[in-house]
Motif scaffolding. Structure first.
Motif, PDB file in Angstrom:
ATOM      1  N   LEU A   1      -7.026  -4.089   0.472  1.00 13.02           N
ATOM      2  CA  LEU A   1      -7.149  -3.102  -0.599  1.00 13.02           C
ATOM      3  C   LEU A   1      -8.514  -2.413  -0.605  1.00 13.02           C
ATOM      4  N   PRO A   2      -9.635  -3.138  -0.489  1.00 13.41           N
ATOM      5  CA  PRO A   2     -10.918  -2.426  -0.432  1.00 13.41           C
ATOM      6  C   PRO A   2     -11.022  -1.514   0.790  1.00 13.41           C
ATOM      7  N   ALA A   3     -10.472  -1.960   1.927  1.00 19.81           N
ATOM      8  CA  ALA A   3     -10.515  -1.125   3.135  1.00 19.81           C
ATOM      9  C   ALA A   3      -9.688   0.145   2.937  1.00 19.81           C
ATOM     10  N   TRP A   4      -8.504   0.019   2.318  1.00 17.40           N
ATOM     11  CA  TRP A   4      -7.653   1.174   2.072  1.00 17.40           C
ATOM     12  C   TRP A   4      -8.330   2.139   1.096  1.00 17.40           C
ATOM     13  N   CYS A   5      -8.967   1.598   0.068  1.00 11.00           N
ATOM     14  CA  CYS A   5      -9.690   2.454  -0.877  1.00 11.00           C
ATOM     15  C   CYS A   5     -10.814   3.205  -0.166  1.00 11.00           C
ATOM     16  N   HIS A   6     -11.525   2.528   0.702  1.00 13.83           N
ATOM     17  CA  HIS A   6     -12.593   3.185   1.464  1.00 13.83           C
ATOM     18  C   HIS A   6     -12.021   4.309   2.332  1.00 13.83           C
ATOM     19  N   LEU A   7     -10.897   4.054   2.971  1.00 10.32           N
ATOM     20  CA  LEU A   7     -10.246   5.048   3.832  1.00 10.32           C
ATOM     21  C   LEU A   7      -9.795   6.267   3.036  1.00 10.32           C
ATOM     22  N   THR A   8      -9.223   6.035   1.859  1.00  8.85           N
ATOM     23  CA  THR A   8      -8.621   7.124   1.093  1.00  8.85           C
ATOM     24  C   THR A   8      -9.567   7.770   0.088  1.00  8.85           C
ATOM     25  N   GLY A   9     -10.648   7.092  -0.247  1.00 11.76           N
ATOM     26  CA  GLY A   9     -11.600   7.655  -1.198  1.00 11.76           C
ATOM     27  C   GLY A   9     -11.441   7.165  -2.627  1.00 11.76           C
ATOM     28  N   HIS A  10     -10.442   6.321  -2.883  1.00  7.43           N
ATOM     29  CA  HIS A  10     -10.320   5.727  -4.215  1.00  7.43           C
ATOM     30  C   HIS A  10     -11.430   4.699  -4.387  1.00  7.43           C
ATOM     31  N   ASP A  11     -11.804   4.421  -5.628  1.00  2.00           N
ATOM     32  CA  ASP A  11     -12.886   3.471  -5.900  1.00  2.00           C
ATOM     33  C   ASP A  11     -12.315   2.073  -6.087  1.00  2.00           C
ATOM     34  N   TYR A  12     -12.679   1.155  -5.211  1.00  2.00           N
ATOM     35  CA  TYR A  12     -12.272  -0.239  -5.361  1.00  2.00           C
ATOM     36  C   TYR A  12     -13.215  -0.882  -6.362  1.00  2.00           C
ATOM     37  N   LEU A  13     -12.665  -1.456  -7.425  1.00  2.00           N
ATOM     38  CA  LEU A  13     -13.477  -2.045  -8.483  1.00  2.00           C
ATOM     39  C   LEU A  13     -13.563  -3.565  -8.406  1.00  2.00           C
TER      40      LEU A  13
ATOM     41  N   LEU B   1       0.820  -1.215   0.000  1.00  2.00           N
ATOM     42  CA  LEU B   1       0.000   0.000   0.000  1.00  2.00           C
ATOM     43  C   LEU B   1       0.854   1.266   0.000  1.00  2.00           C
ATOM     44  N   LEU B   2       1.990   1.236   0.696  1.00  2.00           N
ATOM     45  CA  LEU B   2       2.898   2.384   0.655  1.00  2.00           C
ATOM     46  C   LEU B   2       3.393   2.613  -0.776  1.00  2.00           C
TER      47      LEU B   2
ATOM     48  N   ALA C   1      -9.140   8.464  -7.348  1.00  2.00           N
ATOM     49  CA  ALA C   1     -10.101   9.517  -7.024  1.00  2.00           C
ATOM     50  C   ALA C   1      -9.470  10.897  -7.171  1.00  2.00           C
ATOM     51  N   ALA C   2     -10.285  11.861  -7.560  1.00  2.00           N
ATOM     52  CA  ALA C   2      -9.819  13.241  -7.685  1.00  2.00           C
ATOM     53  C   ALA C   2      -9.577  13.864  -6.320  1.00  2.00           C
ATOM     54  N   ASP C   3     -10.357  13.449  -5.354  1.00  2.00           N
ATOM     55  CA  ASP C   3     -10.299  14.066  -4.029  1.00  2.00           C
ATOM     56  C   ASP C   3      -9.883  13.048  -2.966  1.00  2.00           C
ATOM     57  N   ALA C   4      -8.872  12.239  -3.286  1.00  2.00           N
ATOM     58  CA  ALA C   4      -8.417  11.208  -2.346  1.00  2.00           C
ATOM     59  C   ALA C   4      -7.929  11.841  -1.050  1.00  2.00           C
ATOM     60  N   ARG C   5      -8.188  11.154   0.032  1.00  2.00           N
ATOM     61  CA  ARG C   5      -7.752  11.618   1.347  1.00  2.00           C
ATOM     62  C   ARG C   5      -6.342  11.101   1.620  1.00  2.00           C
ATOM     63  N   PRO C   6      -5.419  11.974   2.017  1.00  2.00           N
ATOM     64  CA  PRO C   6      -4.035  11.539   2.264  1.00  2.00           C
ATOM     65  C   PRO C   6      -3.917  10.722   3.545  1.00  2.00           C
ATOM     66  N   THR C   7      -2.880   9.892   3.575  1.00  2.00           N
ATOM     67  CA  THR C   7      -2.573   9.121   4.768  1.00  2.00           C
ATOM     68  C   THR C   7      -1.190   9.511   5.265  1.00  2.00           C
ATOM     69  N   SER C   8      -0.887   9.094   6.461  1.00  2.00           N
ATOM     70  CA  SER C   8       0.399   9.381   7.088  1.00  2.00           C
ATOM     71  C   SER C   8       1.541   8.882   6.199  1.00  2.00           C
ATOM     72  N   PRO C   9       2.640   9.629   6.095  1.00  2.00           N
ATOM     73  CA  PRO C   9       3.747   9.210   5.234  1.00  2.00           C
ATOM     74  C   PRO C   9       4.300   7.821   5.545  1.00  2.00           C
ATOM     75  N   ASP C  10       4.301   7.421   6.798  1.00  2.00           N
ATOM     76  CA  ASP C  10       4.871   6.128   7.161  1.00  2.00           C
ATOM     77  C   ASP C  10       3.832   5.051   7.454  1.00  2.00           C
ATOM     78  N   SER C  11       2.558   5.389   7.323  1.00  2.00           N
ATOM     79  CA  SER C  11       1.508   4.413   7.605  1.00  2.00           C
ATOM     80  C   SER C  11       0.331   4.619   6.646  1.00  2.00           C
ATOM     81  N   PRO C  12       0.090   3.660   5.760  1.00  2.00           N
ATOM     82  CA  PRO C  12      -1.016   3.822   4.823  1.00  2.00           C
ATOM     83  C   PRO C  12      -2.393   3.701   5.488  1.00  2.00           C
ATOM     84  N   TRP C  13      -2.431   3.307   6.777  1.00  2.00           N
ATOM     85  CA  TRP C  13      -3.704   3.117   7.472  1.00  2.00           C
ATOM     86  C   TRP C  13      -4.097   4.293   8.347  1.00  2.00           C
ATOM     87  N   ARG C  14      -3.244   5.290   8.440  1.00  2.00           N
ATOM     88  CA  ARG C  14      -3.561   6.428   9.313  1.00  2.00           C
ATOM     89  C   ARG C  14      -3.829   7.676   8.483  1.00  2.00           C
ATOM     90  N   PRO C  15      -5.012   8.239   8.599  1.00  2.00           N
ATOM     91  CA  PRO C  15      -5.286   9.494   7.877  1.00  2.00           C
ATOM     92  C   PRO C  15      -4.307  10.577   8.349  1.00  2.00           C
TER      93      PRO C  15
END
Length: 91
Positions: free
Chosen positions: A48-60, A19-20, A76-90
């Protein structure tokens, strides 16, 4: 935007590392771009679907007929960023 998906081979990387790297690959892609992620980690179909839900990308979903486990998402155009060292933390 290309009509062909961008293919990213995640190989056998663990999901966190995968994910990183995915986040880095899609950062410069145009919104609406479809990405096919090849990932053999057994957690990929859950993470992957959970990460897409967190960030706003569309899981297909899984890509049918792919020779290796492959999952599709749309950037996604308006994806939500995550922490630089953790893809699971907004950020």
């Amino acid at each position: 935007m290309s009509s062909k998906p961008v293919v990213i081979d995640g190989g056998d990387r663990s999901c966190v590392r995968l994910l990183l790297e995915l986040r880095g690959h899609i950062a410069d892609l145009a919104p609406g771009t479809v990405v096919h992620l090849i990932a053999s980690d057994p957690a990929a179909p859950i993470d992957l679907p959970a990460w897409c839900h967190l960030t706003g990308h569309d899981y297909l979903g899984p890509v049918d007929g792919a020779p290796a486990p492959t999952y599709a998402l749309r950037v996604a155009a308006d994806a939500r960023p995550t922490s630089p060292d953790s893809p699971w933390r907004p950020r």
